[in-house]
Design a protein around this motif. Structure first.
Motif, PDB file in Angstrom:
ATOM      1  N   ALA A 112      42.912  36.876  43.879  1.00 26.13           N
ATOM      2  CA  ALA A 112      42.656  36.157  42.633  1.00 26.13           C
ATOM      3  C   ALA A 112      41.653  36.912  41.766  1.00 26.13           C
ATOM      4  O   ALA A 112      41.815  37.015  40.538  1.00 26.13           O
ATOM      5  CB  ALA A 112      42.145  34.754  42.944  1.00 26.13           C
ATOM      6  N   ALA A 113      40.610  37.452  42.390  1.00 21.94           N
ATOM      7  CA  ALA A 113      39.618  38.217  41.643  1.00 21.94           C
ATOM      8  C   ALA A 113      40.236  39.474  41.047  1.00 21.94           C
ATOM      9  O   ALA A 113      39.969  39.836  39.892  1.00 21.94           O
ATOM     10  CB  ALA A 113      38.448  38.572  42.552  1.00 21.94           C
ATOM     11  N   MET A 114      41.075  40.160  41.825  1.00 26.97           N
ATOM     12  CA  MET A 114      41.706  41.384  41.341  1.00 26.97           C
ATOM     13  C   MET A 114      42.574  41.105  40.118  1.00 26.97           C
ATOM     14  O   MET A 114      42.511  41.825  39.110  1.00 26.97           O
ATOM     15  CB  MET A 114      42.542  42.002  42.463  1.00 26.97           C
ATOM     16  N   ILE A 115      43.389  40.050  40.192  1.00 25.37           N
ATOM     17  CA  ILE A 115      44.280  39.736  39.071  1.00 25.37           C
ATOM     18  C   ILE A 115      43.478  39.312  37.848  1.00 25.37           C
ATOM     19  O   ILE A 115      43.869  39.576  36.706  1.00 25.37           O
ATOM     20  CB  ILE A 115      45.275  38.641  39.501  1.00 25.37           C
ATOM     21  N   ALA A 116      42.334  38.663  38.075  1.00 26.30           N
ATOM     22  CA  ALA A 116      41.475  38.246  36.968  1.00 26.30           C
ATOM     23  C   ALA A 116      40.605  39.385  36.435  1.00 26.30           C
ATOM     24  O   ALA A 116      39.842  39.186  35.478  1.00 26.30           O
ATOM     25  CB  ALA A 116      40.585  37.089  37.414  1.00 26.30           C
ATOM     26  N   GLY A 117      40.679  40.565  37.054  1.00 27.98           N
ATOM     27  CA  GLY A 117      39.878  41.698  36.613  1.00 27.98           C
ATOM     28  C   GLY A 117      38.435  41.633  37.045  1.00 27.98           C
ATOM     29  O   GLY A 117      37.568  42.314  36.492  1.00 27.98           O
ATOM     30  N   LYS A 118      38.151  40.823  38.068  1.00 28.39           N
ATOM     31  CA  LYS A 118      36.785  40.708  38.590  1.00 28.39           C
ATOM     32  C   LYS A 118      36.627  41.594  39.823  1.00 28.39           C
ATOM     33  O   LYS A 118      37.608  41.905  40.504  1.00 28.39           O
ATOM     34  CB  LYS A 118      36.464  39.254  38.925  1.00 28.39           C
ATOM     35  N   THR A 119      35.403  41.967  40.123  1.00 33.08           N
ATOM     36  CA  THR A 119      35.108  42.847  41.242  1.00 33.08           C
ATOM     37  C   THR A 119      34.401  42.061  42.343  1.00 33.08           C
ATOM     38  O   THR A 119      33.422  41.363  42.078  1.00 33.08           O
ATOM     39  CB  THR A 119      34.210  44.013  40.790  1.00 33.08           C
ATOM     40  N   SER A 120      34.907  42.179  43.568  1.00 27.47           N
ATOM     41  CA  SER A 120      34.312  41.467  44.703  1.00 27.47           C
ATOM     42  C   SER A 120      33.144  42.264  45.278  1.00 27.47           C
ATOM     43  O   SER A 120      33.167  43.502  45.287  1.00 27.47           O
ATOM     44  CB  SER A 120      35.362  41.232  45.796  1.00 27.47           C
ATOM     45  N   LEU A 121      32.128  41.551  45.754  1.00 26.00           N
ATOM     46  CA  LEU A 121      30.985  42.156  46.430  1.00 26.00           C
ATOM     47  C   LEU A 121      31.061  41.785  47.899  1.00 26.00           C
ATOM     48  O   LEU A 121      31.145  40.613  48.246  1.00 26.00           O
ATOM     49  CB  LEU A 121      29.672  41.660  45.830  1.00 26.00           C
ATOM     50  N   LEU A 122      31.033  42.795  48.768  1.00 31.17           N
ATOM     51  CA  LEU A 122      31.280  42.574  50.195  1.00 31.17           C
ATOM     52  C   LEU A 122      30.140  43.148  51.034  1.00 31.17           C
ATOM     53  O   LEU A 122      30.214  44.284  51.523  1.00 31.17           O
ATOM     54  CB  LEU A 122      32.610  43.214  50.607  1.00 31.17           C
ATOM     55  N   PRO A 123      29.082  42.373  51.237  1.00 33.14           N
ATOM     56  CA  PRO A 123      28.027  42.809  52.157  1.00 33.14           C
ATOM     57  C   PRO A 123      28.439  42.528  53.592  1.00 33.14           C
ATOM     58  O   PRO A 123      29.363  41.751  53.851  1.00 33.14           O
ATOM     59  CB  PRO A 123      26.838  41.939  51.753  1.00 33.14           C
ATOM     60  N   SER A 124      27.745  43.147  54.548  1.00 31.77           N
ATOM     61  CA  SER A 124      28.081  42.950  55.953  1.00 31.77           C
ATOM     62  C   SER A 124      27.419  41.712  56.542  1.00 31.77           C
ATOM     63  O   SER A 124      27.754  41.291  57.646  1.00 31.77           O
ATOM     64  CB  SER A 124      27.684  44.179  56.770  1.00 31.77           C
ATOM     65  N   MET A 125      26.463  41.103  55.810  1.00 30.59           N
ATOM     66  CA  MET A 125      25.801  39.894  56.293  1.00 30.59           C
ATOM     67  C   MET A 125      25.241  39.140  55.096  1.00 30.59           C
ATOM     68  O   MET A 125      25.185  39.672  53.976  1.00 30.59           O
ATOM     69  CB  MET A 125      24.687  40.230  57.287  1.00 30.59           C
ATOM     70  N   TYR A 126      24.846  37.888  55.329  1.00 34.03           N
ATOM     71  CA  TYR A 126      24.395  37.022  54.242  1.00 34.03           C
ATOM     72  C   TYR A 126      23.012  36.453  54.533  1.00 34.03           C
ATOM     73  O   TYR A 126      22.812  35.245  54.539  1.00 34.03           O
ATOM     74  CB  TYR A 126      25.412  35.899  54.014  1.00 34.03           C
ATOM     75  N   THR A 127      22.057  37.307  54.774  1.00 39.19           N
ATOM     76  CA  THR A 127      20.678  36.887  54.938  1.00 39.19           C
ATOM     77  C   THR A 127      20.074  36.656  53.554  1.00 39.19           C
ATOM     78  O   THR A 127      20.605  37.149  52.546  1.00 39.19           O
ATOM     79  CB  THR A 127      19.869  37.955  55.669  1.00 39.19           C
TER      80      THR A 127
END
Length: 435
Positions: free
Chosen positions: A47-62
């Motif tokens: 959905a983000a790709m089609i909307a032209g948005k960029t995903s942020l993918l960290p390895s953890m959520y501290t």
């Protein structure tokens, strides 16, 4: 497209779900996708790709990593399915999405190669996590090269079971993007307990692929019962010992292929760990020396990327890997690697998990000593010392060796350096307080 809670999800339904989530996305260029359900993650990513948005993918959520992300992308918002509000605008993944009309004709979107799909963050095992941009072209070329080397483009529909998070570069490539490029099926649950992982494998149809890590494989192999057969085993994120590879192949009745790559490069090489120490670089890639460091170039890489590892080229596309440069330690003029020392510690019978650590040097100029942490119920420190001295030079014996209940590993089995600093500080405080 996917198997979720025992139910098949069609391409038609997937595209309908993508359209539904796209319509819900908040304003802002960046999406933090924390979805733990692999199908939810896949839908949110598309959905983000089609909307032209960029995903942020960290390895953890501290709190620290989320703060870093908010500083990197102030307009970021979060899509999640675990109810964990991470302190930025939060969009919960809906519990239910509309059924796709049976008459709908699925049309797969065509995306430009230059589309900025995601910033993938390094694990932080050697310092502060660093973001690396991945375009659609980068990802497609890399995973198609991977699929070709693994034999997954033979026309069969493979079902992929993953024990690694989709947000990590290895899981991102091998359980998400590769599924799209190979017309495969993803088993969406990510189980924690080995018995549940085996049950999931048994449930899905063959041919099936298990995408895992050494730490997860070791836990599964500890099960004292027959394991379900798979058609291919993949392992990455840490070196795999030959003994473990041989046992995994024997009990899963499958060949095991180890993957070499990094957040910076994506997957670039493979080897069959039970049979050889040599790695095989993908055919379109090559090694080159740049600024005194080995760099990999060609293929899906837009420019040469320096590696943090010590590499010895062997001719053709073969090479040997001798560990990370940051892993090398020099004590009293003698050299070793953290990887080698970890291997010897974890080979001690009764040690369930262990890791060596070189703390930052003190400001007063004192010599820094190696330390180690071990999960070893039933063993005492002196016994571990005695067994370690039989395998490593005395100068590398850790002082202190700290017995702990568990190590702070993330979803791929890695341990961020900051987590080891915290663990050591907690242990020191406990020692100062006394019993």
């Amino acid at each position: 497209m996917a198997i979720r809670q025992g139910r098949g999800i069609t391409l038609r339904q997937f595209l309908a779900d993508v359209a539904s989530i796209r319509a819900m996305l908040m304003p802002g260029q960046y999406l933090l996708n924390t979805c733990q359900d692999r199908y939810h993650f896949m839908v949110g990513l598309a959905a983000a790709m089609i909307a032209g948005k960029t995903s942020l993918l960290p390895s953890m959520y501290t709190p620290g990593s989320v703060k870093q992300i908010a500083e990197f992308a102030p307009e970021v918002f979060c899509l999640g399915d675990d109810g964990n509000d991470v302190g930025i605008p939060y969009l919960p993944f809906p519990a239910e999405l509309p059924e796709a009309p049976a008459t709908a004709s699925p049309v797969v979107p065509s995306l430009p190669e230059t589309l900025p799909v995601a910033y993938v963050f390094t694990s932080g095992s050697t310092g502060v996590p660093v973001p690396h941009l991945k375009t659609w072209g980068d990802l497609v070329y890399a995973v198609r090269a991977e699929a070709l080397c693994l034999g997954l483009l033979d026309g069969r529909r493979y079902t992929v079971i993953g024990t690694v998070p989709a947000q990590h570069m290895y899981g991102f490539e091998s359980t998400i993007v590769m599924i799209w490029q190979c017309a495969g099926v993803i088993a969406t649950e990510r189980h924690f307990f080995p018995a549940d992982i085996c049950a999931e494998i048994s449930m899905v149809s063959r041919p099936r692929v298990l995408v895992s890590t050494p730490i997860h494989l070791r836990a599964i192999l500890a099960i004292d019962a027959p394991l379900p057969s798979v058609d291919l085993l993949l392992s990455a994120t840490a070196p795999l010992g030959r003994d473990l590879a041989e046992e995994a192949e024997r009990r899963f009745k499958s060949k095991l292929i180890e993957i070499y790559g990094s957040t910076e490069t994506g997957v670039v090489a493979t080897r069959r760990s039970s049979q050889t120490d040599d790695w095989h670089l993908f055919p379109e890639l090559s090694w080159t020396m740049k600024d005194g460091r080995m760099s990999v170039c060609g293929g899906h890489l837009q420019h040469a990327v320096a590696t943090a590892d010590h590499i010895e080229t062997l001719g053709g596309n073969r090479f040997r890997l001798y560990g990370r440069a940051a892993d090398l330690v020099n004590v009293a003029g003698k050299r070793s690697s953290i990887g080698y020392l970890n291997y010897q510690l974890n080979n001690i019978p009764g040690v369930l998990d262990g890791v060596f650590f070189m703390p930052d040097p003190p400001d007063d100029g004192r010599v820094t000593r190696l330390v180690a942490f071990a999960v070893a119920p039933g063993l005492d420190v002196q016994t571990i010392y005695t067994l370690l001295k039989q395998q490593i030079d005395p100068v590398f014996v850790p002082r202190p060796l700290m017995l702990v209940d568990k190590l702070p590993r993330n979803g791929t089995g890695k341990i961020p350096r900051e987590a080891l600093k915290t663990l050591m500080a907690d242990w020191i405080r406990g020692e100062e307080k006394g019993p």
